[in-house]
Scaffold this active site. Structure first.
Site, PDB file in Angstrom:
ATOM      1  N   GLU A   1      40.257  42.663  38.086  1.00 23.92           N
ATOM      2  CA  GLU A   1      40.435  42.631  39.553  1.00 23.92           C
ATOM      3  C   GLU A   1      39.163  43.014  40.312  1.00 23.92           C
ATOM      4  OE1 GLU A   1      42.173  43.334  43.582  1.00 23.92           O
ATOM      5  OE2 GLU A   1      42.468  42.056  41.707  1.00 23.92           O
ATOM      6  N   ASP A   2      38.577  44.143  39.588  1.00 22.88           N
ATOM      7  CA  ASP A   2      37.405  44.661  40.309  1.00 22.88           C
ATOM      8  C   ASP A   2      36.157  44.038  39.968  1.00 22.88           C
ATOM      9  OD1 ASP A   2      39.118  46.380  41.365  1.00 22.88           O
ATOM     10  OD2 ASP A   2      38.669  48.161  40.019  1.00 22.88           O
TER      11      ASP A   2
END
Ligand code: MN
Length: 643
Positions: A76-77
């Site tokens: 996600e990051d």
């Protein structure tokens, strides 16, 4: 802060067979990719995945869950791809990380459109594995614990989401320990003043209260000892939010709620649970109709316990829970208590990993049917699927729904113009059956119109009504409408033809079916008074058979600067994914697709027709070459030379 080695030590304690190296590697990857990130608190980011993994270890979760927790924010990051994780850590861990990432991407819409129920169901449905939800809950819990560092606005948004969605899920799964923590933390940010008020009252009255509870506890403990019932009596703590909720629901004051003594008795077996009731009723008077037997009739979330309310000395109300140790573990840890980690001999029968669905099925058998149906959160798998828009909005559809249904669910104007769809990033045909968790991107075209064939492949009433309405309107007004609009939308320049012939209109030029010349091949054109100019390959055999009257040769060349829409027809053996393969190839060459259609030619062959925007002759030649190379493609020809 826990370190990687402490975490491994903790896991090894309950799961000696755990793969140390794997956990260490997961930690190293997480540490490396998050190295330059900081939490809002200013601390290194890695403390977050470590904390989540650590709390999973408290629940004695398996090593795949521990690794997935360490890696849960990696996709996600950061730039790290899921593909890479799959290569390095295998399918299972990648699947768990992917599941958590998908849930993270779920965004709620504006307040009015906040579909709590949908989101909750979506969450369940997306997470095909129960471990995904447990990881996500503990992720939320750690974020809630560090919420102080975020701006007020964000705090409220997250707290609201936790109260509406995550705490009820923890309850549904019976993970009481996580549920009350989530609730108290969310309560603190949502109603800071009420929280403080209750907090102060609890603290002020704490000491006197504890002494009093201890007295009552002693009385009961002694009585149980006399009756030789092995047991532990615990004074229960009331959590801030549960007090507040009771105050609201029962319209009572803080004191009325807080003054109630709450005791829990843990004993060794079910028989003794019922015996304890007898002992209690010998000392204190029961309040009628307050006795509840959740041992004989467990709650949906598998909670088992006897509940009783009695009146103690001086009229004090005493709430009592009685259960076995096993029941207590389930009451605190819920479904996480059922989770069996791999690698232990005794757990062989659990080798067949319990999937989320199976868990639910088991619940369904154990729980009373009516109560089960009422617990709406978990009826998702019956007839519904939950899909996402690329922005993360949830679209609820019936099973078997297609991209057209999805398009109409988004907006009828999107449905009417639906020309193609990408599911999870890959092109699919419009008949593609959508599945829960799919992310769908609809490709619209200004020239696309609903057609009668769509009625056969849609599942929703909304799509059916809109398509029918369109078709009906069209029949009623055949001369107006679509055609006119279409013409207006054509490029301002005159329609071009792929093939240039001096003094001949593009519409009069046709490709010969016998030899099917493709762009760049040597061609000759023969003028035919009735049909216009027919284009053959220079070496086509049928030229020899032409009558003298048809042999009026005209100068014919492919236009290299051709730039317009072209209709391509691809004939292929029909198979699953055929249309998707062609669409992917079109996309891979950077070609804009205007429309796509497919029909069957006989039993085995399919003909797919595409209108594509071509920049020049080389572009078209390259595209045709690539489609030709696809499996099962037998023939490709140009339908219309220029549109
Ligand atoms: Mn996280």
């Amino acid at each position: 802060m826990v370190g990687a080695e402490e975490l491994i030590k903790k896991v090894k304690e309950y799961n000696p067979g755990a793969d140390e190296a794997l956990i260490r590697r997961a930690y190293e990857v997480a540490e490396r990719v998050h190295r330059n990130e900081r939490r809002a608190s200013g601390e290194p980011f890695i403390i977050h995945p470590l904390a989540v993994a650590d709390s999973l270890a408290e629940f004695r979760m398996d090593e795949a869950s521990i690794c997935a927790a360490l890696l849960h924010d990696v996709v996600e990051d950061t730039e790290e791809s899921l593909e890479k994780l799959r290569e390095e850590f295998g399918e299972e861990i990648a699947m768990l990380v992917d599941g958590v990432t998908k849930i993270t991407k779920l965004k709620s819409k504006s307040r009015e459109e906040y579909q709590v129920e949908s989101l909750r169901k979506m969450l369940f449905a997306t997470a095909r594995d129960i471990r995904i939800i447990i990881i996500k809950l503990l992720d939320k819990l750690h974020n809630m614990k560090t919420l102080d560092y975020l701006p007020r606005e964000k705090q409220v948004r997250i707290a609201k989401e936790v109260m509406d969605i995550y705490a009820p899920i923890a309850y549904r799964l019976g993970i009481e320990k996580v549920r009350w923590q989530l609730e108290d933390l969310a309560f603190k940010y949502l109603e800071p003043e009420k929280f403080r008020e209750i907090d102060e009252k609890i603290k002020r009255n704490k000491k006197a209260r504890e002494e009093y509870v201890e007295n009552v506890r002693q009385v009961l403990e002694n009585a149980l000892k006399e009756n030789k019932i092995p047991s532990t009596v615990i004074g229960r703590i009331k959590h801030h939010y549960s007090i507040y909720r009771k105050m609201l629901r029962k319209e009572r004051t803080f004191e009325e709620i807080f003054d109630v003594v709450a005791l829990r008795i843990i004993t060794d077996n079910v028989d003794n649970c019922y015996k304890v009731i007898g002992v209690i009723h010998n000392i204190w008077k029961p309040i009628p109709r307050r006795f509840k037997d959740y041992i004989a009739m467990p709650k949906v979330n598998l909670y088992q316990s006897l509940h009783d309310v009695v009146i103690g000395e001086g009229g004090t109300i005493i709430e009592i829970q009685i259960r076995t140790e096993e029941m207590d573990k389930i009451a605190e840890n819920g479904i996480a208590a059922h989770w069996k980690y791999k690698g232990l001999e005794t757990d062989k029968k659990f080798d067949k990993k319990l999937t989320w669905l199976k868990e639910i099925m088991d619940w369904q058998q154990e729980a009373p049917a009516k109560e089960f149906v009422e617990s709406l959160e978990i009826d998702f798998f019956k007839n519904e699927i939950y899909t996402f828009t690329p922005k993360g909005d949830v679209i609820e559809l019936p099973k078997g729904a297609t991209p057209i249904d999805f398009a109409y669910a988004v907006h009828s104007s999107v449905g009417d113009r639906c020309a193609g769809a990408k599911v999870n990033g890959a092109f699919v045909s419009l008949r593609h059956e959508l599945r829960t968790g799919d992310v769908i991107e609809i490709i619209t075209s200004k020239t696309q119109r609903p057609n009668i064939g769509w009625l056969k492949i849609i599942k929703t009433a909304k799509a059916r009504n809109k398509i029918k309405k369109y078709l009906y309107d069209e029949e009623k007004l055949p001369a107006r409408g679509a055609k006119k609009i279409e013409r207006e939308e054509l490029p301002a320049t005159k329609a071009q033809s792929l093939i240039m012939i001096e003094g001949v209109k593009p519409s009069k030029i046709k490709i010969a079916k016998c030899c099917n010349p493709l762009p760049g091949e040597d061609i000759v054109g023969y003028s035919d008074k009735t049909r216009g100019v027919i284009i053959h390959k220079a070496n086509c055999d049928s030229i020899k058979k032409l009558k003298e009257s048809q042999k009026k040769k005209v100068k014919t060349v492919w236009r290299s600067d051709f730039s317009s829409l072209v209709e391509l027809k691809v004939e292929a053996l029909d198979r699953v994914g055929l249309l998707a393969d062609v669409l992917n190839t079109i996309a891979a060459t950077g070609t804009n697709l205007d429309t796509a259609n497919a029909k069957m030619l006989g039993k085995e062959m399919a003909e797919c027709t595409f209108k594509v925007k071509i920049d020049d002759l080389d572009h078209l030649r390259n595209l045709i070459e690539r489609i030709k190379k696809l499996k099962d493609v037998k023939k490709i020809h140009i339908g219309k030379l220029g549109i």
